[in-house]
Design a protein around this motif. Structure first.
Motif, PDB file in Angstrom:
ATOM      1  N   ARG A 385      21.261  42.747  48.059  1.00  0.00           N
ATOM      2  CA  ARG A 385      20.111  43.639  47.978  1.00  0.00           C
ATOM      3  C   ARG A 385      19.040  43.037  47.086  1.00  0.00           C
ATOM      4  O   ARG A 385      19.335  42.422  46.064  1.00  0.00           O
ATOM      5  CB  ARG A 385      20.531  44.987  47.389  1.00  0.00           C
ATOM      6  N   ALA A 386      17.809  43.241  47.470  1.00  0.00           N
ATOM      7  CA  ALA A 386      16.688  42.720  46.684  1.00  0.00           C
ATOM      8  C   ALA A 386      16.320  43.705  45.580  1.00  0.00           C
ATOM      9  O   ALA A 386      15.248  44.296  45.558  1.00  0.00           O
ATOM     10  CB  ALA A 386      15.502  42.432  47.587  1.00  0.00           C
ATOM     11  N   ASP A 387      17.264  43.912  44.650  1.00  0.00           N
ATOM     12  CA  ASP A 387      16.997  44.624  43.401  1.00  0.00           C
ATOM     13  C   ASP A 387      16.676  43.537  42.377  1.00  0.00           C
ATOM     14  O   ASP A 387      17.584  42.836  41.895  1.00  0.00           O
ATOM     15  CB  ASP A 387      18.214  45.425  42.955  1.00  0.00           C
ATOM     16  N   LEU A 388      15.409  43.387  42.064  1.00  0.00           N
ATOM     17  CA  LEU A 388      14.950  42.215  41.328  1.00  0.00           C
ATOM     18  C   LEU A 388      13.923  42.584  40.275  1.00  0.00           C
ATOM     19  O   LEU A 388      13.163  43.552  40.431  1.00  0.00           O
ATOM     20  CB  LEU A 388      14.298  41.204  42.289  1.00  0.00           C
ATOM     21  N   LEU A 389      13.895  41.797  39.213  1.00  0.00           N
ATOM     22  CA  LEU A 389      12.870  41.915  38.191  1.00  0.00           C
ATOM     23  C   LEU A 389      12.049  40.636  38.178  1.00  0.00           C
ATOM     24  O   LEU A 389      12.605  39.529  38.181  1.00  0.00           O
ATOM     25  CB  LEU A 389      13.489  42.128  36.813  1.00  0.00           C
ATOM     26  N   LEU A 390      10.755  40.796  38.160  1.00  0.00           N
ATOM     27  CA  LEU A 390       9.843  39.665  38.006  1.00  0.00           C
ATOM     28  C   LEU A 390       9.278  39.731  36.594  1.00  0.00           C
ATOM     29  O   LEU A 390       8.673  40.743  36.203  1.00  0.00           O
ATOM     30  CB  LEU A 390       8.734  39.745  39.047  1.00  0.00           C
ATOM     31  N   LEU A 391       9.503  38.674  35.836  1.00  0.00           N
ATOM     32  CA  LEU A 391       9.211  38.681  34.404  1.00  0.00           C
ATOM     33  C   LEU A 391       8.162  37.637  34.055  1.00  0.00           C
ATOM     34  O   LEU A 391       8.057  36.590  34.706  1.00  0.00           O
ATOM     35  CB  LEU A 391      10.485  38.391  33.609  1.00  0.00           C
ATOM     36  N   ASP A 392       7.469  37.918  32.963  1.00  0.00           N
ATOM     37  CA  ASP A 392       6.433  37.007  32.494  1.00  0.00           C
ATOM     38  C   ASP A 392       6.934  36.084  31.395  1.00  0.00           C
ATOM     39  O   ASP A 392       6.208  35.199  30.951  1.00  0.00           O
ATOM     40  CB  ASP A 392       5.235  37.833  31.984  1.00  0.00           C
ATOM     41  N   ALA A 393       8.161  36.298  30.913  1.00  0.00           N
ATOM     42  CA  ALA A 393       8.733  35.468  29.855  1.00  0.00           C
ATOM     43  C   ALA A 393      10.189  35.188  30.177  1.00  0.00           C
ATOM     44  O   ALA A 393      10.807  35.864  31.004  1.00  0.00           O
ATOM     45  CB  ALA A 393       8.588  36.154  28.496  1.00  0.00           C
ATOM     46  N   ASP A 394      10.745  34.206  29.506  1.00  0.00           N
ATOM     47  CA  ASP A 394      12.081  33.704  29.812  1.00  0.00           C
ATOM     48  C   ASP A 394      13.154  34.525  29.089  1.00  0.00           C
ATOM     49  O   ASP A 394      13.278  34.456  27.862  1.00  0.00           O
ATOM     50  CB  ASP A 394      12.164  32.240  29.369  1.00  0.00           C
ATOM     51  N   PRO A 395      13.968  35.304  29.833  1.00  0.00           N
ATOM     52  CA  PRO A 395      14.988  36.122  29.170  1.00  0.00           C
ATOM     53  C   PRO A 395      16.150  35.314  28.608  1.00  0.00           C
ATOM     54  O   PRO A 395      16.934  35.836  27.825  1.00  0.00           O
ATOM     55  CB  PRO A 395      15.459  37.061  30.288  1.00  0.00           C
ATOM     56  N   SER A 396      16.261  34.041  28.996  1.00  0.00           N
ATOM     57  CA  SER A 396      17.294  33.206  28.382  1.00  0.00           C
ATOM     58  C   SER A 396      16.915  32.831  26.955  1.00  0.00           C
ATOM     59  O   SER A 396      17.755  32.368  26.187  1.00  0.00           O
ATOM     60  CB  SER A 396      17.548  31.945  29.209  1.00  0.00           C
ATOM     61  N   ILE A 397      15.657  33.061  26.608  1.00  0.00           N
ATOM     62  CA  ILE A 397      15.176  32.844  25.241  1.00  0.00           C
ATOM     63  C   ILE A 397      15.064  34.163  24.491  1.00  0.00           C
ATOM     64  O   ILE A 397      15.477  34.281  23.336  1.00  0.00           O
ATOM     65  CB  ILE A 397      13.814  32.114  25.254  1.00  0.00           C
TER      66      ILE A 397
END
Length: 422
Positions: A385-397
């Protein structure tokens, strides 16, 4: 991203909202964070159509009539999930008022990137109605999968005076008192009719009844979710029953109390007198959980707020030993556009429990989906399923980036787009 770029980007996404029912959407040049921490983030192209991920590639796919959004410098993750919440345990005597509150709470969750919830016991008809309204599009909110609560009659008798509108506590399909093994099979059948995904095995049950409930739930196609301690049964009794998850890492410390059973009042009294964690006992418990594939739902944020600091220590060791961890809060969510406790939980998984950011993301995506029996979400793969977040910053940081999404897609539809102010 500068302010002008944000405005142009959001204008493009407004076009997606108009066209998304008839056109494919291609998100290109994004950094994709899969949801499985073993998969390194990579630059890719993600194609959405009819609510699902049609492809995820590292080179541009050939597709006609797709709405193309350039996501250079942006990040895509799966939608988040809180795997321990209670939406329907408050006063429900005024259904309209209660529903307005619920819709405000879940709307705020969705704005912060939470697209799915595991509700760990509440009023099933209320939750079923909410779930139906979300599925039909009447309400914008996370998908909800919920449990029936099973406990001994003594527990429900104790709780009856404190639950407005629930005078039949212990005598419904979703709050069910279990006395003997003969009660179990029909009780689970009734719970299944009420739309539950799992049985929450809660309190005042023998180890024999815990096993019976677990086995019968699995036979009838439901999951078995339990507290870490089911007083008078000990945590090892729960782990050995083969339940799918055990909630509240702090509960595991009660295994150290001498005797075959534990009395709830005396156990908590010992804890608050400074019951010290026995590392050998802890490891035996956790290895038993690992043997059965039992997830740990540690609720570390809840524990820290109640000065139960063993929870973080136990969760850290569980992670080291390879027990799968899920991110759940068991905490109150705000109705207004305010920060959500799932961020606090995930930050504690990193700062006190030895996880890195990608592992904390897995706890709130892939692991949370798996513990709920969901195979259609939690990772960014073809066919999900296309349950997705588009983010402006890197969540791995920084995990904070997860909770400030530019866009939230749910089943391929844009259900939230950030404003310039956000």
């Amino acid at each position: 991203m500068n302010k002008f770029s944000v405005i142009i980007f959001l204008m493009l996404l407004q076009g997606v909202a108009i066209a998304q029912k008839s056109e494919s959407i291609l998100l290109k040049n994004a950094t994709i964070i899969d949801g499985d921490a073993s998969v390194k983030p990579y630059k890719g192209f993600l194609l959405i159509k009819d609510g699902y991920i049609q492809s995820v590639t590292t080179t541009a796919p050939k597709v006609a009539n797709a709405k193309v959004i350039d996501c250079t410098g942006k990040f895509i993750t799966p939608g988040l999930m809180d795997a321990h919440i209670h939406l329907a345990t408050a006063d429900l005597t005024d259904p309209k008022k209660a529903r307005l509150s619920t819709d405000s709470i879940t709307g705020n969750m969705l704005r912060h990137g939470i697209t799915t919830l595991r509700d760990m016991a509440g009023n099933a008809p209320y939750l079923a109605n909410y779930k139906k309204d979300v599925q039909s599009g009447k309400v914008l909110g996370p998908d909800v999968f919920y449990a029936a609560q099973f406990a001994g009659p003594g527990y429900f008798a104790m709780m009856a005076n404190g639950r407005k509108g629930e005078e039949d506590l212990g005598h419904t399909a979703w709050y069910c008192a279990i006395k003997t093994k003969s009660d179990v099979k029909p009780a689970i059948a009734n719970a299944k009719k009420a739309g539950v995904t799992g049985i929450k095995i809660y309190a005042n049950l023998s180890k024999e009844l815990i096993r019976e409930i677990t086995n019968e739930a699995h036979k009838q196609g439901l999951l078995a979710w339990a507290h870490g301690a089911i007083f008078p049964s000990k945590p090892m009794d729960v782990a050995q029953s083969g339940v799918n998850s055990m909630s509240h890492a702090n509960d595991l410390v009660f295994q150290q109390i001498k005797g075959d059973t534990i009395e709830i009042g005396a156990a908590w009294a010992q804890l608050y007198k400074g019951l010290k964690l026995d590392s050998n006992m802890r490891d035996k418990m956790l290895l038993e959980m690992k043997k059965h594939g039992t997830f740990l739902d540690p609720t570390v944020f809840h524990a820290e707020n109640n000065k139960m600091f063993n929870a973080a220590l136990i969760t850290r060791r569980a992670h080291q030993l390879g027990v799968k961890i899920v991110a759940g809060t068991d905490w109150i969510y705000p109705e207004k556009d305010e920060a959500v406790p799932l961020l606090d939980e995930m930050n504690l998984l990193v700062s006190k429990c030895g996880m890195n950011n990608l592992e904390a993301i897995q706890a709130a995506t892939l692991n949370a989906a798996e513990v709920t029996g969901l195979k259609d979400r939690g990772v960014i793969r073809k066919g999900k399923r296309a349950d997705l977040l588009l983010l402006d910053a890197d969540p791995s940081i920084t995990l904070n980036a997860l909770f400030k999404p530019l866009v939230v897609f749910k089943a391929g539809k844009r259900v939230f787009t950030a404003t310039e102010a956000r």
